[in-house]
Design an enzyme around this catalytic site. Structure first.
Site, PDB file in Angstrom:
ATOM      1  N   SER A  36       0.834  -1.215   0.000  1.00  0.00           N
ATOM      2  CA  SER A  36       0.000   0.000   0.000  1.00  0.00           C
ATOM      3  C   SER A  36       0.862   1.254   0.000  1.00  0.00           C
ATOM      4  O   SER A  36       0.613   2.206  -0.757  1.00  0.00           O
ATOM      5  CB  SER A  36      -0.892   0.034   1.250  1.00  0.00           C
ATOM      6  OG  SER A  36      -1.824  -1.001   1.204  1.00  0.00           O
ATOM      7  N   ARG A  40       1.623   4.296  -3.054  1.00  0.00           N
ATOM      8  CA  ARG A  40       1.416   5.716  -2.747  1.00  0.00           C
ATOM      9  C   ARG A  40       2.708   6.515  -2.866  1.00  0.00           C
ATOM     10  O   ARG A  40       2.689   7.692  -3.253  1.00  0.00           O
ATOM     11  CB  ARG A  40       0.795   5.842  -1.348  1.00  0.00           C
ATOM     12  CG  ARG A  40      -0.685   5.373  -1.342  1.00  0.00           C
ATOM     13  CD  ARG A  40      -1.134   4.997   0.056  1.00  0.00           C
ATOM     14  NE  ARG A  40      -2.560   4.707   0.155  1.00  0.00           N
ATOM     15  CZ  ARG A  40      -3.121   3.522  -0.141  1.00  0.00           C
ATOM     16  NH1 ARG A  40      -2.385   2.517  -0.572  1.00  0.00           N
ATOM     17  NH2 ARG A  40      -4.432   3.350   0.003  1.00  0.00           N
ATOM     18  N   GLY A 107      -5.759  -4.125  -7.861  1.00  0.00           N
ATOM     19  CA  GLY A 107      -6.938  -3.300  -7.577  1.00  0.00           C
ATOM     20  C   GLY A 107      -6.532  -1.950  -7.019  1.00  0.00           C
ATOM     21  O   GLY A 107      -7.135  -0.915  -7.341  1.00  0.00           O
ATOM     22  N   ARG A 135     -13.185  -7.394 -11.298  1.00  0.00           N
ATOM     23  CA  ARG A 135     -13.460  -6.672 -10.046  1.00  0.00           C
ATOM     24  C   ARG A 135     -14.230  -5.372 -10.292  1.00  0.00           C
ATOM     25  O   ARG A 135     -14.055  -4.715 -11.313  1.00  0.00           O
ATOM     26  CB  ARG A 135     -12.137  -6.405  -9.315  1.00  0.00           C
ATOM     27  CG  ARG A 135     -11.463  -7.711  -8.959  1.00  0.00           C
ATOM     28  CD  ARG A 135     -10.166  -7.502  -8.234  1.00  0.00           C
ATOM     29  NE  ARG A 135     -10.350  -6.887  -6.930  1.00  0.00           N
ATOM     30  CZ  ARG A 135      -9.345  -6.526  -6.136  1.00  0.00           C
ATOM     31  NH1 ARG A 135      -8.096  -6.702  -6.533  1.00  0.00           N
ATOM     32  NH2 ARG A 135      -9.595  -5.989  -4.966  1.00  0.00           N
ATOM     33  N   SER A 180     -13.528   1.327   2.281  1.00  0.00           N
ATOM     34  CA  SER A 180     -12.464   0.932   1.358  1.00  0.00           C
ATOM     35  C   SER A 180     -11.423   2.031   1.271  1.00  0.00           C
ATOM     36  O   SER A 180     -11.723   3.167   0.878  1.00  0.00           O
ATOM     37  CB  SER A 180     -13.059   0.664  -0.034  1.00  0.00           C
ATOM     38  OG  SER A 180     -12.036   0.706  -1.006  1.00  0.00           O
ATOM     39  N   GLN A 182      -9.152   2.095  -0.835  1.00  0.00           N
ATOM     40  CA  GLN A 182      -8.938   2.392  -2.254  1.00  0.00           C
ATOM     41  C   GLN A 182      -9.904   3.466  -2.733  1.00  0.00           C
ATOM     42  O   GLN A 182      -9.525   4.377  -3.474  1.00  0.00           O
ATOM     43  CB  GLN A 182      -9.090   1.114  -3.079  1.00  0.00           C
ATOM     44  CG  GLN A 182      -8.009   0.092  -2.756  1.00  0.00           C
ATOM     45  CD  GLN A 182      -8.176  -1.221  -3.489  1.00  0.00           C
ATOM     46  OE1 GLN A 182      -9.154  -1.418  -4.207  1.00  0.00           O
ATOM     47  NE2 GLN A 182      -7.239  -2.129  -3.317  1.00  0.00           N
ATOM     48  N   ASP A 333      -7.055  -8.053   4.300  1.00  0.00           N
ATOM     49  CA  ASP A 333      -6.289  -8.965   3.447  1.00  0.00           C
ATOM     50  C   ASP A 333      -5.833 -10.220   4.188  1.00  0.00           C
ATOM     51  O   ASP A 333      -5.212 -11.103   3.590  1.00  0.00           O
ATOM     52  CB  ASP A 333      -5.050  -8.254   2.889  1.00  0.00           C
ATOM     53  CG  ASP A 333      -5.432  -7.160   1.896  1.00  0.00           C
ATOM     54  OD1 ASP A 333      -6.510  -7.262   1.272  1.00  0.00           O
ATOM     55  OD2 ASP A 333      -4.661  -6.202   1.756  1.00  0.00           O
ATOM     56  N   LYS A 360     -12.286  -9.440  -3.838  1.00  0.00           N
ATOM     57  CA  LYS A 360     -10.827  -9.230  -3.846  1.00  0.00           C
ATOM     58  C   LYS A 360     -10.249  -9.903  -5.102  1.00  0.00           C
ATOM     59  O   LYS A 360     -10.980 -10.141  -6.052  1.00  0.00           O
ATOM     60  CB  LYS A 360     -10.222  -9.785  -2.549  1.00  0.00           C
ATOM     61  CG  LYS A 360     -10.626  -8.975  -1.316  1.00  0.00           C
ATOM     62  CD  LYS A 360     -10.041  -7.581  -1.366  1.00  0.00           C
ATOM     63  CE  LYS A 360     -10.461  -6.725  -0.194  1.00  0.00           C
ATOM     64  NZ  LYS A 360     -10.065  -5.317  -0.386  1.00  0.00           N
ATOM     65  N   ARG A 364     -12.498 -14.748  -2.100  1.00  0.00           N
ATOM     66  CA  ARG A 364     -11.672 -15.399  -1.062  1.00  0.00           C
ATOM     67  C   ARG A 364     -12.506 -16.185  -0.053  1.00  0.00           C
ATOM     68  O   ARG A 364     -12.023 -17.160   0.534  1.00  0.00           O
ATOM     69  CB  ARG A 364     -10.823 -14.349  -0.326  1.00  0.00           C
ATOM     70  CG  ARG A 364      -9.706 -13.833  -1.192  1.00  0.00           C
ATOM     71  CD  ARG A 364      -8.823 -12.834  -0.490  1.00  0.00           C
ATOM     72  NE  ARG A 364      -7.683 -12.517  -1.356  1.00  0.00           N
ATOM     73  CZ  ARG A 364      -6.913 -11.454  -1.216  1.00  0.00           C
ATOM     74  NH1 ARG A 364      -7.149 -10.572  -0.255  1.00  0.00           N
ATOM     75  NH2 ARG A 364      -5.900 -11.246  -2.037  1.00  0.00           N
TER      76      ARG A 364
HETATM   77  C1  S3P Z   1      -5.534  -1.378  -0.132  1.00  0.00           C
HETATM   78  C2  S3P Z   1      -6.781  -1.417   0.382  1.00  0.00           C
HETATM   79  C3  S3P Z   1      -7.547  -2.655   0.601  1.00  0.00           C
HETATM   80  C4  S3P Z   1      -6.686  -3.910   0.488  1.00  0.00           C
HETATM   81  C5  S3P Z   1      -5.704  -3.832  -0.627  1.00  0.00           C
HETATM   82  C6  S3P Z   1      -4.810  -2.615  -0.476  1.00  0.00           C
HETATM   83  C7  S3P Z   1      -4.879  -0.083  -0.310  1.00  0.00           C
HETATM   84  O1  S3P Z   1      -8.578  -2.721  -0.373  1.00  0.00           O
HETATM   85  O2  S3P Z   1      -7.494  -5.045   0.319  1.00  0.00           O
HETATM   86  O3  S3P Z   1      -4.893  -4.995  -0.679  1.00  0.00           O
HETATM   87  O4  S3P Z   1      -3.645  -0.037  -0.516  1.00  0.00           O
HETATM   88  O5  S3P Z   1      -5.566   0.947  -0.257  1.00  0.00           O
HETATM   89  P1  S3P Z   1      -9.995  -1.974  -0.101  1.00  0.00           P
HETATM   90  O6  S3P Z   1      -9.647  -0.606   0.243  1.00  0.00           O
HETATM   91  O7  S3P Z   1     -10.768  -2.039  -1.370  1.00  0.00           O
HETATM   92  O8  S3P Z   1     -10.621  -2.783   0.999  1.00  0.00           O
END
Ligand code: S3P
Length: 461
Positions: A36, A40, A107, A135, A180, A182, A333, A360, A364
């Site tokens: 993550s 970023r 994702g 997805r 989320s 993300q 995760d 995911k 899962r």
């Molecule tokens: C992540 C957020 C999570 C996680 C992914 C990494 C991120 O997803 O499952 O592996 O880096 O922001 P969600 O925000 O969709 O739950």
């Protein structure tokens, strides 16, 4: 619910990767950088003027895709020994990519970069591998359309999609229906380009690496917990960002596989150095400790705005627990590997509120329930709940189709380390998305993981 049929490649490929009973694991090691934070770091470096240096960057395929994408948008990124150097274009300075952006399996890369592209007045086309193309992207299309971007996607908001960014990004006040990071980060990246304040309210606090990195770069960020448990984040857009030094800690989501392996293989004692312990990521370690796990946080410190520690893990007798839905965002995760730990815990482990697991890299919830059952573990999915009744070592003796999901693959290889008979996965290549070197690192600790002829193992479950 039954698992999808095995991928064709699994049928055609005569080799599987099998994990047999391990010796007691021992040693001190470092796992790769946080996925993550690595995404970023590259994105923020590309938005800052001047040089950003990144140490500890994860060189997994997901992050490499994000790096390639930022280069396609005009940033310069170069390795320099252990470091990566990024020369950014400034907020508003990215340029139209000449080709389709292929986000591979990621994702996070797809959704964060969709947020970024929503604020640029050109058209980009984004795609990904078979897993990513399944997805849902509506979760970012909905808010990003409100800032003025236009999207043309496959049915159901699936990739490939074309994104035409807003001529002038509008600030937004968005209440996300889904917890989320993300989605939150996609809106915050678009908002970085909009004049004035952008706010996102998420129903529960999710990982805050975007907010921490914004602060590290000097962006005005405020986070407020609301009485109903929601989390409101407000940023002020169009800051002038200048390059920074970023230190990426080891990924707790990767450390999770080593931690659980050390807990379930009798006699193990392992130290994992420099693991990120952001409180919004530690749900698995909290849960394992409740289950009776001996995990010590040694040498606790802070690096570049993120808490880190060395994890000392000793094999432990575990007991089943109830894992409440509210904990899901802090360990989203980690359910595949927690369900492996649960297979060795006395009694029932009940993991509630897992609807997000179905969208995911694979479904899962279904893959873990079915795969564990194939390995002789008493496991089932009921709605959004995963229930595992554990105890003695499971029988093993199964081959599991991983459906391009790195965490499913690693979870079953860890399960095989303490099962009566080996467990194989049909395709270990996806592991490189988040944990390059997983197999050799585990073997260095005492695991016995190797490629074998598919004919030596049972047919794919
Ligand atoms: C992540 C957020 C999570 C996680 C992914 C990494 C991120 O997803 O499952 O592996 O880096 O922001 P969600 O925000 O969709 O739950």
């Amino acid at each position: 619910m039954s698992a999808p049929k095995p991928a064709l490649s699994a049928v055609a490929n005569p080799v599987v990767t099998a994990s047999a009973g391990a010796k007691a694991l021992s040693g001190a090691l470092t796992v790769p950088g946080d996925k993550s934070i690595s995404h970023r770091a590259l994105i923020m470096g590309a938005l800052a003027v001047g040089e950003t240096t990144v140490s500890g960057l994860l060189l997994g395929e997901d992050v490499l895709r994000t790096g390639a994408c930022m280069q396609a948008l005009g940033a310069e990124i170069k390795p320099d020994g252990e470091l990566y150097r990024v020369w950014g274009r400034g907020i508003g300075g990215l340029t139209e990519p000449a080709d389709v952006l292929d986000m591979g399996n990621s994702g996070t890369g797809a959704r964060l970069i969709a947020g970024l592209l929503a604020a640029y007045p050109f058209t980009s086309i984004m795609t990904g591998d078979a897993s990513l193309r399944r997805r849902p992207m509506e979760r970012v299309i909905t808010p990003l359309s409100k800032i003025g971007a236009r999207f043309a996607s496959r049915a159901g908001g699936r990739l490939p999609m074309a994104i035409t960014g807003a001529p002038i990004a509008m600030p937004l006040d968005y209440a996300s229906p889904v917890a989320s990071a993300q989605v939150k980060s996609a809106v915050l990246l678009a908002g970085l380009h909009a004049p004035g304040a952008t706010t996102v309210t998420e129903p529960a606090a999710t990982r805050d690496h975007t907010e921490r990195m914004y602060r590290h770069f000097g962006v005005d960020v405020e986070s407020t917990r609301l009485a109903n448990g929601a989390n409101k984040v407000r940023i002020v857009g169009q800051p002038e960002l200048t390059g920074r030094k970023i230190v990426v800690p080891a990924d707790p989501s990767s450390a999770a596989f080593v931690v659980v392996a050390a807990l379930i293989v009798p006699g193990s004692k392992v130290t994992i150095r420099n693991v990120g312990l952001n409180p919004l990521r530690t749900g698995l370690f909290d849960t394992l400790r409740e289950m009776g796990a001996d995990i010590v946080y040694a040498n606790q410190r802070e690096e570049a705005g993120e808490p880190v520690a060395d994890l000392q893990v000793t094999a432990s007798k575990l007991k089943g627990v109830l894992v409440p839905a509210q904990r899901a965002p802090s360990m989203i995760d980690e359910y595949p590997i927690l369900s492996v730990a649960a297979a060795f815990a006395d009694g029932e482990t009940r993991m509630e509120g897992l609807a997000e697991l179905r969208v995911k890299e694979s479904d899962r919830l279904a893959l873990m329930a079915n795969g564990l059952s194939a390995c002789g573990v008493n496991a089932r999915a009921e709605g959004d709940t995963l229930i595992v009744r554990g105890g003695a070592a499971p029988k093993g003796h199964a081959t599991i189709a991983v459906h391009l999901d790195h965490r499913i693959g690693m979870s079953f290889l860890v399960l095989g380390m303490a099962s009566e008979k080996p467990i194989a996965i049909d395709d270990a290549s996806a592991i490189a998305t988040s944990f390059p070197g997983f197999v050799s690192l585990m073997n260095g600790l005492g695991a016995k993981i190797a490629d074998v002829a598919a004919s030596e193992m049972p047919a794919v479950a």
